[in-house]
Design a protein around this motif. Structure first.
Motif, PDB file in Angstrom:
ATOM      1  N   GLY A  89       0.898  93.809 123.249  1.00  0.00           N
ATOM      2  CA  GLY A  89       2.306  94.383 122.660  1.00  0.00           C
ATOM      3  C   GLY A  89       2.141  94.569 121.280  1.00  0.00           C
ATOM      4  O   GLY A  89       1.116  94.120 120.614  1.00  0.00           O
ATOM      5  N   GLN A  90       3.139  95.020 120.658  1.00  0.00           N
ATOM      6  CA  GLN A  90       3.321  95.055 119.228  1.00  0.00           C
ATOM      7  C   GLN A  90       4.749  94.842 119.027  1.00  0.00           C
ATOM      8  O   GLN A  90       5.511  95.145 119.841  1.00  0.00           O
ATOM      9  N   PHE A  91       4.937  94.526 117.685  1.00  0.00           N
ATOM     10  CA  PHE A  91       6.206  94.024 117.282  1.00  0.00           C
ATOM     11  C   PHE A  91       6.450  94.251 115.822  1.00  0.00           C
ATOM     12  O   PHE A  91       5.638  93.996 114.973  1.00  0.00           O
ATOM     13  N   LEU A  92       7.690  94.846 115.487  1.00  0.00           N
ATOM     14  CA  LEU A  92       7.933  95.265 113.889  1.00  0.00           C
ATOM     15  C   LEU A  92       9.238  94.357 113.533  1.00  0.00           C
ATOM     16  O   LEU A  92      10.223  94.773 114.241  1.00  0.00           O
ATOM     17  N   HIS A  93       9.088  93.818 112.453  1.00  0.00           N
ATOM     18  CA  HIS A  93      10.014  92.890 111.954  1.00  0.00           C
ATOM     19  C   HIS A  93      10.047  93.163 110.442  1.00  0.00           C
ATOM     20  O   HIS A  93       8.996  92.755 109.803  1.00  0.00           O
ATOM     21  N   ASP A  94      11.045  93.593 109.957  1.00  0.00           N
ATOM     22  CA  ASP A  94      10.794  93.919 108.692  1.00  0.00           C
ATOM     23  C   ASP A  94      11.244  92.626 107.401  1.00  0.00           C
ATOM     24  O   ASP A  94      11.366  93.190 106.248  1.00  0.00           O
ATOM     25  N   ARG A  95      11.143  91.660 107.865  1.00  0.00           N
ATOM     26  CA  ARG A  95      11.226  90.606 107.017  1.00  0.00           C
ATOM     27  C   ARG A  95      10.099  89.590 107.184  1.00  0.00           C
ATOM     28  O   ARG A  95       9.457  89.832 108.166  1.00  0.00           O
ATOM     29  N   PHE A  96      10.025  88.518 106.525  1.00  0.00           N
ATOM     30  CA  PHE A  96       8.878  87.329 106.896  1.00  0.00           C
ATOM     31  C   PHE A  96       9.460  86.916 108.176  1.00  0.00           C
ATOM     32  O   PHE A  96      10.612  86.833 108.383  1.00  0.00           O
ATOM     33  N   ALA A  97       8.368  86.122 108.857  1.00  0.00           N
ATOM     34  CA  ALA A  97       8.591  85.631 110.155  1.00  0.00           C
ATOM     35  C   ALA A  97       7.682  84.568 110.380  1.00  0.00           C
ATOM     36  O   ALA A  97       6.589  84.687 109.925  1.00  0.00           O
ATOM     37  N   PHE A  98       8.242  83.559 110.917  1.00  0.00           N
ATOM     38  CA  PHE A  98       7.738  82.441 111.476  1.00  0.00           C
ATOM     39  C   PHE A  98       7.443  82.542 113.148  1.00  0.00           C
ATOM     40  O   PHE A  98       8.647  82.663 113.590  1.00  0.00           O
ATOM     41  N   TYR A  99       6.438  82.616 113.428  1.00  0.00           N
ATOM     42  CA  TYR A  99       6.151  82.839 115.026  1.00  0.00           C
ATOM     43  C   TYR A  99       5.706  81.330 115.275  1.00  0.00           C
ATOM     44  O   TYR A  99       4.669  80.803 115.116  1.00  0.00           O
ATOM     45  N   THR A 100       6.380  80.866 116.417  1.00  0.00           N
ATOM     46  CA  THR A 100       5.980  79.564 117.153  1.00  0.00           C
ATOM     47  C   THR A 100       5.902  79.842 118.404  1.00  0.00           C
ATOM     48  O   THR A 100       6.642  80.376 119.108  1.00  0.00           O
ATOM     49  N   CYS A 101       4.756  79.252 118.988  1.00  0.00           N
ATOM     50  CA  CYS A 101       4.450  79.707 120.161  1.00  0.00           C
ATOM     51  C   CYS A 101       4.717  78.390 121.143  1.00  0.00           C
ATOM     52  O   CYS A 101       4.184  77.203 120.999  1.00  0.00           O
ATOM     53  N   VAL A 102       5.600  78.728 121.980  1.00  0.00           N
ATOM     54  CA  VAL A 102       6.092  77.756 123.027  1.00  0.00           C
ATOM     55  C   VAL A 102       5.326  77.333 124.496  1.00  0.00           C
ATOM     56  O   VAL A 102       5.551  76.725 125.082  1.00  0.00           O
ATOM     57  N   LYS A 103       4.687  78.546 124.514  1.00  0.00           N
ATOM     58  CA  LYS A 103       3.853  78.516 125.983  1.00  0.00           C
ATOM     59  C   LYS A 103       2.645  79.537 125.941  1.00  0.00           C
ATOM     60  O   LYS A 103       2.820  80.500 125.104  1.00  0.00           O
ATOM     61  N   GLY A 104       1.475  79.281 126.474  1.00  0.00           N
ATOM     62  CA  GLY A 104       0.684  80.103 126.335  1.00  0.00           C
ATOM     63  C   GLY A 104      -0.373  80.063 125.247  1.00  0.00           C
ATOM     64  O   GLY A 104      -0.218  79.218 124.385  1.00  0.00           O
ATOM     65  N   ASN A 105      -1.121  81.094 124.956  1.00  0.00           N
ATOM     66  CA  ASN A 105      -2.002  81.286 123.951  1.00  0.00           C
ATOM     67  C   ASN A 105      -2.403  83.045 123.561  1.00  0.00           C
ATOM     68  O   ASN A 105      -2.128  83.575 124.654  1.00  0.00           O
ATOM     69  N   GLY A 106      -2.882  83.093 122.628  1.00  0.00           N
ATOM     70  CA  GLY A 106      -3.228  84.354 122.347  1.00  0.00           C
ATOM     71  C   GLY A 106      -3.499  84.810 120.740  1.00  0.00           C
ATOM     72  O   GLY A 106      -3.818  83.612 119.980  1.00  0.00           O
ATOM     73  N   THR A 107      -3.269  86.061 120.141  1.00  0.00           N
ATOM     74  CA  THR A 107      -3.594  86.310 118.823  1.00  0.00           C
ATOM     75  C   THR A 107      -2.426  87.055 118.241  1.00  0.00           C
ATOM     76  O   THR A 107      -1.742  87.958 118.945  1.00  0.00           O
ATOM     77  N   ILE A 108      -2.279  87.031 117.022  1.00  0.00           N
ATOM     78  CA  ILE A 108      -1.258  87.749 116.173  1.00  0.00           C
ATOM     79  C   ILE A 108      -2.173  88.306 115.110  1.00  0.00           C
ATOM     80  O   ILE A 108      -2.477  87.577 114.441  1.00  0.00           O
ATOM     81  N   ASN A 109      -2.427  89.865 115.124  1.00  0.00           N
ATOM     82  CA  ASN A 109      -3.263  90.477 114.438  1.00  0.00           C
ATOM     83  C   ASN A 109      -4.633  89.732 114.353  1.00  0.00           C
ATOM     84  O   ASN A 109      -5.163  89.528 113.402  1.00  0.00           O
TER      85      ASN A 109
END
Length: 335
Positions: free
Chosen positions: A270-290
């Protein structure tokens, strides 16, 4: 972790970086879920609370290992990563897994916090990640007047005074300043709040702190002065998720000057756009962000202005961010 000598500020370019968790011992902690499922391995015990994002200088401060800085230093050194109007990072994130009920407490307003410890008030919100069948939180009270609140609390009439809510998995609850509250035993929560640290306790079950062999301090007079009267009777909310660009997206809160909280679940790509800084916390599973790996328990910072992020894997992410109260604010430039 010992920080290495910092690089020249002028050479710092925006990149996705991992935020190392900050741990503090909690007398109500001691479970294994945060270690076994979230891969946290602290050097303190008992573990019950993890700060995934906190930047309180000289007190509680996450480390950004790729940048050889604490998070508070990164915020000061790289204002263009955040584009915020606030002198300090405005938000914080933590995950709690208590083995016992937390103390009955409130967080006071800005005016009180400024006079008490020079800080700010701490409005917050919780999302229930997991709960036992009989899980509950203490939330609010039944007193109609401040005099009644004082009479019932000083007399120990907790059954009359305290309001409890049955916890709802994936339920969201907003906690304005002055709200009486306590997370209950076994209730796993993701919390977002203002980056502040002032708690006033009304009652702590007369427990002895094993670290000091004394009862923890309580502040009943200050709680009585600061608690919301009458109570607002806030309830849990369960928000629907929307399909957006290969993700299931739940938008909980987006208030300028406070915080933004969004949940993003992806099963493949998937992909996502947020126009501000963002802290992504993973609470389940695993993968990659960029293409940057992230797994359950980890947090990464995506600086402001990096555009769309590509999400791959099977993971449940919480996005914590902040919008300026003044939308025309221009970030300071590094010298």
């Amino acid at each position: 972790m010992k920080l290495k000598e910092k690089r020249n500020q002028n050479s710092i370019s925006k990149q996705i970086v991992h935020i190392e968790p900050f741990f503090e011992p909690r007398m109500w902690g001691g479970g294994t879920r945060l270690v076994d499922e979230f891969h946290y391995h602290p050097d303190i015990a008992p573990l019950g609370e993890v700060y995934n994002v906190v930047a309180l200088k000289d007190h509680a401060d996450c480390i950004v290992s790729e940048m050889n800085r604490t998070l508070s230093e990164l915020y000061q050194d790289c204002p263009d990563w955040f584009e915020c109007e606030t002198a300090e990072l405005p938000i914080r994130v933590n995950i709690l897994d208590p083995l016992a009920d937390l103390s009955i407490q409130i967080h006071p307003d800005d005016d009180f916090a400024k006079t008490w410890n020079g800080g700010r008030g701490k409005p917050e919100a919780w999302v229930i990640l997991d709960t036992p069948e009989d899980g509950r939180i203490q939330f609010g009270h039944y007193a109609k007047t401040r005099e009644q609140f004082q009479e019932w609390s000083q007399g120990g009439n907790w059954n009359k005074l305290l309001r409890y809510l049955k916890t709802v998995k994936d339920g969201f609850i907003n906690i304005p300043v002055g709200t009486l509250h306590a997370i209950g035993k076994g209730v796993l929560t993701y919390n977002i709040s203002r980056n502040a640290d002032l708690t006033l306790r009304l009652y702590d079950y007369d427990r002895m702190d094993p670290a000091t062999q004394k009862k923890r301090p309580i502040q009943p007079e200050q709680v009585i002065d600061q608690v919301c009267i009458p109570d607002r009777m806030i309830e849990f909310l369960v928000f629907p998720a929307a399909d957006e660009w290969g993700c299931k997206v739940t938008r909980y809160w987006d208030e300028p000057g406070l915080y933004t909280l969004i949940r993003i679940q992806v099963e493949d790509k998937g992909q996502f756009l947020h126009d501000r800084f963002a802290f992504y916390t993973c609470v389940k599973g695993n993968g990659t962000i960029n293409e940057i790996p992230i797994r359950q328990g980890e947090t990464v910072l995506v600086p402001a202005g990096m555009g769309w992020v590509r999400l791959e894997g099977n993971m449940d992410l919480f996005l914590a961010s902040y919008r300026n109260e003044n939308p025309d604010h221009q970030p300071a430039k590094n010298e």
